[in-house]
Scaffold this motif. Structure first.
Motif, mmCIF file in Angstrom:
data_model
loop_
_atom_site.group_PDB
_atom_site.id
_atom_site.type_symbol
_atom_site.label_atom_id
_atom_site.label_comp_id
_atom_site.label_asym_id
_atom_site.label_seq_id
_atom_site.Cartn_x
_atom_site.Cartn_y
_atom_site.Cartn_z
ATOM 1 N N ALA A 306 0.989 -1.192 0.127
ATOM 2 C CA ALA A 306 -0.150 0.158 0.085
ATOM 3 C C ALA A 306 0.793 1.159 -0.048
ATOM 4 N N GLY A 307 2.188 1.159 0.488
ATOM 5 C CA GLY A 307 2.797 2.442 0.477
ATOM 6 C C GLY A 307 2.633 2.927 1.918
ATOM 7 N N VAL A 308 1.594 3.433 2.107
ATOM 8 C CA VAL A 308 1.340 4.041 3.497
ATOM 9 C C VAL A 308 0.103 3.448 4.105
ATOM 10 N N LEU A 309 0.081 3.187 5.454
ATOM 11 C CA LEU A 309 -1.238 2.741 6.130
ATOM 12 C C LEU A 309 -1.499 3.784 7.109
ATOM 13 N N THR A 310 -2.572 3.837 7.622
ATOM 14 C CA THR A 310 -3.018 4.577 8.704
ATOM 15 C C THR A 310 -4.117 3.620 9.553
ATOM 16 N N ARG A 339 11.641 2.365 1.070
ATOM 17 C CA ARG A 339 11.878 1.527 -0.165
ATOM 18 C C ARG A 339 12.565 2.521 -1.254
ATOM 19 N N THR A 340 13.526 1.845 -2.124
ATOM 20 C CA THR A 340 13.937 2.377 -3.023
ATOM 21 C C THR A 340 14.218 1.488 -4.128
ATOM 22 N N ASP A 341 13.747 1.707 -5.427
ATOM 23 C CA ASP A 341 13.557 0.983 -6.321
ATOM 24 C C ASP A 341 12.607 -0.093 -6.045
ATOM 25 N N ASP A 342 13.359 -1.500 -6.106
ATOM 26 C CA ASP A 342 12.888 -2.969 -5.836
ATOM 27 C C ASP A 342 13.264 -3.157 -4.224
ATOM 28 N N ARG A 343 13.985 -2.383 -3.477
ATOM 29 C CA ARG A 343 14.311 -2.872 -2.383
ATOM 30 C C ARG A 343 13.760 -2.251 -1.081
ATOM 31 N N LEU A 368 4.542 11.800 5.511
ATOM 32 C CA LEU A 368 5.254 10.528 6.417
ATOM 33 C C LEU A 368 5.890 9.865 5.045
ATOM 34 N N GLU A 369 5.393 9.681 3.949
ATOM 35 C CA GLU A 369 5.770 9.039 2.841
ATOM 36 C C GLU A 369 7.079 9.624 2.028
ATOM 37 N N THR A 370 7.046 11.040 2.419
ATOM 38 C CA THR A 370 8.136 11.868 1.831
ATOM 39 C C THR A 370 9.330 11.569 2.720
ATOM 40 N N PHE A 371 9.031 11.671 3.958
ATOM 41 C CA PHE A 371 10.178 11.314 4.740
ATOM 42 C C PHE A 371 10.819 9.832 4.756
ATOM 43 N N SER A 372 9.793 8.986 4.456
ATOM 44 C CA SER A 372 10.390 7.552 4.237
ATOM 45 C C SER A 372 11.179 7.573 3.003
ATOM 46 N N ARG A 373 10.752 8.151 1.975
ATOM 47 C CA ARG A 373 11.759 8.140 0.642
ATOM 48 C C ARG A 373 13.101 8.572 1.003
ATOM 49 N N HIS A 374 12.915 9.596 1.706
ATOM 50 C CA HIS A 374 14.433 10.331 1.917
ATOM 51 C C HIS A 374 15.282 9.245 2.980
ATOM 52 N N VAL A 375 14.733 8.751 3.608
ATOM 53 C CA VAL A 375 15.400 7.777 4.748
ATOM 54 C C VAL A 375 15.793 6.654 4.106
ATOM 55 N N GLY A 376 15.048 6.261 3.188
ATOM 56 C CA GLY A 376 15.350 5.046 2.518
ATOM 57 C C GLY A 376 16.386 5.501 1.378
ATOM 58 N N SER A 378 18.823 7.529 1.792
ATOM 59 C CA SER A 378 20.007 7.479 2.765
ATOM 60 C C SER A 378 20.571 6.240 2.975
ATOM 61 N N LEU A 379 19.764 5.526 3.190
ATOM 62 C CA LEU A 379 20.093 4.022 3.493
ATOM 63 C C LEU A 379 20.761 3.281 2.382
ATOM 64 N N GLU A 380 20.127 3.598 1.099
ATOM 65 C CA GLU A 380 20.512 2.909 -0.078
ATOM 66 C C GLU A 380 22.098 3.267 -0.198
ATOM 67 N N ARG A 381 22.376 4.653 0.266
ATOM 68 C CA ARG A 381 23.788 4.693 -0.310
ATOM 69 C C ARG A 381 24.855 4.584 0.741
ATOM 70 N N GLY A 382 24.506 3.568 1.717
ATOM 71 C CA GLY A 382 25.324 3.259 2.781
ATOM 72 C C GLY A 382 25.437 3.880 3.935
ATOM 73 N N ARG A 383 26.549 3.284 4.640
ATOM 74 C CA ARG A 383 26.671 4.321 5.938
ATOM 75 C C ARG A 383 26.462 5.830 5.781
ATOM 76 N N LEU A 384 25.781 6.221 6.836
ATOM 77 C CA LEU A 384 25.660 7.958 6.910
ATOM 78 C C LEU A 384 27.000 8.538 6.690
#
Length: 848
Positions: A306-310, A339-343, A368-376, A378-384
């Motif tokens: 669903a992408g987001v739930l409430t 999530r980024t791409d298929d991960r 919240l969905e925007t926040f999650s995309r940004h966090v995802g 950052s995680l995709e690029r490895g260690r902060l």
């Protein structure tokens, strides 16, 4: 519960004893109470929340409906309509249940009964002319009673009575209630006196409401962007535990929630999932291994789909999220997958919205969905920490490139001018006057023409190294372009000191330069010197003096140096002759325009061209831009030359368009100089060229450099937005070689980025050029901009830019600059072989 029961009891008693027997005012209309209920429901559907720490209350335009109803309907019907209408809105629209719904319904009944009672009591002694005063007072009393009731609930929940909070609550709501009531009374008076005039009142009211909602929406978007920037910036903190704790605390604060939780999965599957939590009143917990992830597995499956739930007050989508909220005693919860791409990287959950009235909205879900995309991401690029270091290194590279010559590594003209200005301004205080040296190499062009550009570049790099080695750390050597160099010698320094520096320079340049393959070269120097002195407070004066002295040294035969003396540049010289010749060329229209095709990297077909000016001199033949553009810039003639190129480009592009399907993509790009961008008549020139040629504005692309944007940002912004309003597109030329500040990509209306030739040259050979080009293309894709790779000369470069995702390309691999008819043939679909008298692009490339 006691407060709710008391409110309901008082409301019922007041209604039965006082309100129900009341008759309507003389102005009352025979309207069904259901219509009033609908009006109250509509008013309640668009509330404004006032947050007081954990609790909140609302005020709405229901006061407008209440004030109008006091004049236009029977009191008993009005109270019933208010309770039914607003209660239905809470039940169906706001999904309130249980005690909260009961409290608000009792409150509506009480405030409605109080308002009708006060209006009846006060209107009796007041004449009909002033009846509106009674209605205003009635709405005011109802508002105060409502605030007092909510204040009682807050006091009970916090266990103490703080009257300052009551005042704080009344400060915004009382004026708002009076204002809404006043509007309602205006509507009521209009209905009773001139119903047709409601149409006049409806238009400005609608406009005000639309404008207000647009303003609040824009305000909310701006606030969300600020929150997004601040919150996601915390992810780049050096300590990952502290960063996650601060991040979740900030997210919780942004959503005014009790709890924020982040579930992270280890994509390598070597480690257990971890959970990080920030909960109000507790220390954040970061990266705690998760032993039992049964509940989270279900949430992940739902969120991934669903992408987001409430879930809101126990009524939500997905039993897993309901169970999650119930286990943690949270009244509502929202969740989004990382999530980024298929991960899938994990899950971000927010729970327990503060306040009995407010709950999470659709806007909260989107944020919240925007926040999650940004966090995802950052995680995709490895260690902060590593990501931050890479970004910092890249930024430093771009900053260095913006201020240094890419070939020699010396400061470029921008940094040189800044250093010269600083030296003169400092000398005005300390009297330690500097000296400015302008250097033009003698004998460089024959070396470059005989042995090629590679040998010429090697010679320039060697000269730059030798110049650098002759100077002190406090001095600055710069390459201005071509074979021109400049030096700032820090003060105090006199003629003898300058002469010693020049002797060192000459001794170094007397040593032949090994160009390889047994080739040796020696060059000389023509040097102009300007000494700072009292009364010269402007670096530009010294620079002009050094420039004039250098030209005088060049005229005298070269390989010498001259100190500036008054009058040294006053007699007719080569430069003045060149200015006169260029002026005559503009008047005689000796300029022609060549076009270098633009290739669509996906289809491989030409879709337009870049306009390139040439000077067809009657005496000296065809002259390239580097032979006259710098002089045109200095003299201001560039604005006239630019206008010639712009008109020709628009006329030719219009011809090309008429020869193809009107739906096909076709572009013509034109370079703007710094002088043109500052020219007041630029926008009108572009408008006139488009009108005269009948070219669709979106087919015209105007190219500017980063440096031009930063010289006068306000003027540049005004001009570019005015050009954008015409419908043309804006491209940044040589992106990455100037200031490379991401801020201007937001401020200016940019449509395209041109990857600089310097980076394209190094593709496949220089890891830094690969990384920078990839970063530029990725940045453009993120911002929705097109990318153009220029200077494609080899198949390897073509393959690299295609793999990186560049949209367009140009270069000698595809074609040298050609005439407009050739471009028309190409965009029409004809191959090079089909065009009589022309070589194929491949043969032209190899020959060039």
């Amino acid at each position: 519960m006691l407060i709710t029961t008391a409110l309901a009891a008082v409301a019922v008693a007041l209604f039965v004893i006082v309100v129900h027997p009341l008759s309507g005012a003389s102005t009352a209309l025979n309207l069904p109470w259901v219509l009033w209920a609908a009006a109250f429901a509509a008013a309640e559907a668009f509330p404004v929340h006032v947050q007081v720490k954990k609790d909140s209350h609302t005020f709405s335009i229901s006061d407008l409906v209440l004030a109008a109803g006091l004049v236009l309907t029977i009191p008993g019907h009005l109270v019933v309509a208010q309770v039914v209408g607003q209660g239905a809105a809470l039940l169906l629209h706001r999904r309130q249940r249980g005690l909260k719904l009961a409290f608000n319904t009792a409150l509506f009944a009480l405030t409605g009964s109080v308002a009708t009672t006060v209006d009846a009591v006060l209107s009796a002694p007041i004449s009909e002319t002033w009846y509106w005063l009674a209605a205003l007072a009635a709405v005011l009393c109802a508002n105060l009673v409502g605030n007092a009731s909510i204040f009682a609930v807050i006091s009970v929940s916090e266990g103490r009575v703080d009257l300052r909070k009551f005042v704080e609550m009344c400060t915004p709501t009382v004026p708002a209630a009076i204002a809404a009531a006043a509007i309602g009374l205006v509507v009521a008076r209009t209905v009773t006196s001139d119903p047709a005039a409601l149409a006049l009142l409806a238009l400005p009211t609608t406009l005000i409401i639309v404008a207000y909602r647009a303003f609040t929406k824009a305000n909310l978007q701006q606030e969300n962007l600020r929150r997004l920037h601040e919150v996601t910036a915390l992810l780049h903190h050096g300590d990952s535990h502290a960063a996650l704790g601060e991040f979740l605390t900030s997210v919780r604060s942004a959503f005014r929630a009790e709890m924020a939780e982040l579930l992270l999965l280890d994509t390598s599957e070597r480690e257990l999932p971890t959970v990080s939590t920030s909960r109000e009143g507790r220390e954040p917990v970061a990266l705690e291994p998760l032993q039992d992830d049964t509940q989270y597995e279900g949430l992940l499956r739902l969120a991934t789909a669903a992408g987001v739930l409430t879930t809101r007050a126990g009524v939500g989508r997905g039993g897993q999220l309901d169970a999650y909220a119930s286990d943690r005693k949270l009244k509502d919860t929202i969740a989004a997958v990382l999530r980024t791409d298929d991960r899938v990287h994990g899950l971000l959950l927010i729970g327990g919205r503060h306040g009995e009235v407010s709950s999470f909205t659709d806007d909260d879900l989107a944020l919240l969905e925007t926040f999650s995309r940004h966090v995802g991401t950052s995680l995709e690029r490895g260690r902060l920490e590593e990501t931050l270091r890479e970004v910092t290194d890249l930024k430093e590279q771009l900053r260095h490139q913006a201020l240094h010559d890419p070939l020699t590594g010396l400061p470029n003209r921008t940094l040189y001018l800044d250093r010269a200005k600083h030296a003169v301004e400092s000398a005005a205080r300390t009297h330690d006057w500097p000296a400015i040296l302008y250097i033009d190499l003698d004998g460089f062009k024959p070396v470059n023409d005989t042995y090629g550009h590679d040998a010429g570049d090697l010679l320039l790099r060697t000269v730059a190294d030798r110049i650098r080695g002759c100077l002190r750390p406090t001095d600055t050597a710069a390459r201005l372009g071509g074979d021109e160099f400049a030096i700032v010698l820090g003060g105090p320094i006199d003629r003898a000191g300058v002469t010693r520096v020049i002797e060192r320079l000459r001794s170094q340049l007397e040593v032949p330069v090994d160009l390889g393959d047994g080739r040796m070269a020696t060059v000389g120097m023509s040097i102009g010197i300007a000494l700072g002195e009292e009364g010269i407070g402007d670096a530009d004066v010294l620079i002009r003096q050094a420039d004039a002295a250098m030209y005088a040294a060049k005229r005298s035969g070269g390989s010498t140096h001259l100190f500036y003396e008054p009058g040294i540049g006053e007699h007719t010289d080569t430069r003045q002759d060149a200015e006169s010749e260029l002026t005559a060329a503009v008047q005689n229209e000796e300029f022609v325009v060549a076009y270098q095709p633009l290739i669509d990297m996906r289809s491989g077909r030409p879709i337009g061209a870049e306009a390139l000016v040439r000077w067809q001199s009657p005496t000296k033949g065809l002259r390239m831009p580097d032979q006259f553009i710098p002089l045109a810039e200095e003299t201001g003639l560039i604005t006239d030359i630019g206008a010639i190129v712009l008109r020709d480009a628009c006329m030719q592009a219009a011809r090309w368009v008429r020869s193809i399907d009107p739906e096909d993509e076709l572009l013509v790009t034109v370079n703007l100089s710094a002088r043109q961008l500052q020219h007041e008549g630029l926008v009108e020139e572009v408008r006139a060229a488009l009108t005269e040629s009948a070219l669709d504005p979106h087919r015209l692309v105007l190219e500017i450099t980063e440096t031009m944007l930063m010289h006068d940002r306000d003027t540049a912004a005004t001009t570019l937005w005015a050009l954008k309003d015409l419908g043309v597109r804006i491209a940044i030329d040589d992106f990455g070689t100037g200031y490379s500040s991401l801020a201007y990509l937001r401020r200016f209306p940019i449509d395209m980025l041109k990857v600089a030739r310097e980076f394209v040259d190094g593709l496949g050979r220089d890891a830094n050029d690969d990384a920078i080009t990839r970063a530029i293309v990725d940045l453009a894709g993120t911002l929705g901009l097109l990318t153009i790779a220029e200077g494609i000369e080899t198949t390897q470069q073509q393959e690299h830019v295609a793999a990186l995702g560049c949209d367009l390309a140009q270069g000698y691999l595809f074609s040298r600059p050609v005439d407009a008819d050739m471009v028309m043939s190409l965009v029409r679909g004809e191959s090079w072989e089909d065009i009589p008298g022309q070589e194929t692009s491949e043969r032209v490339s190899k020959a060039g």
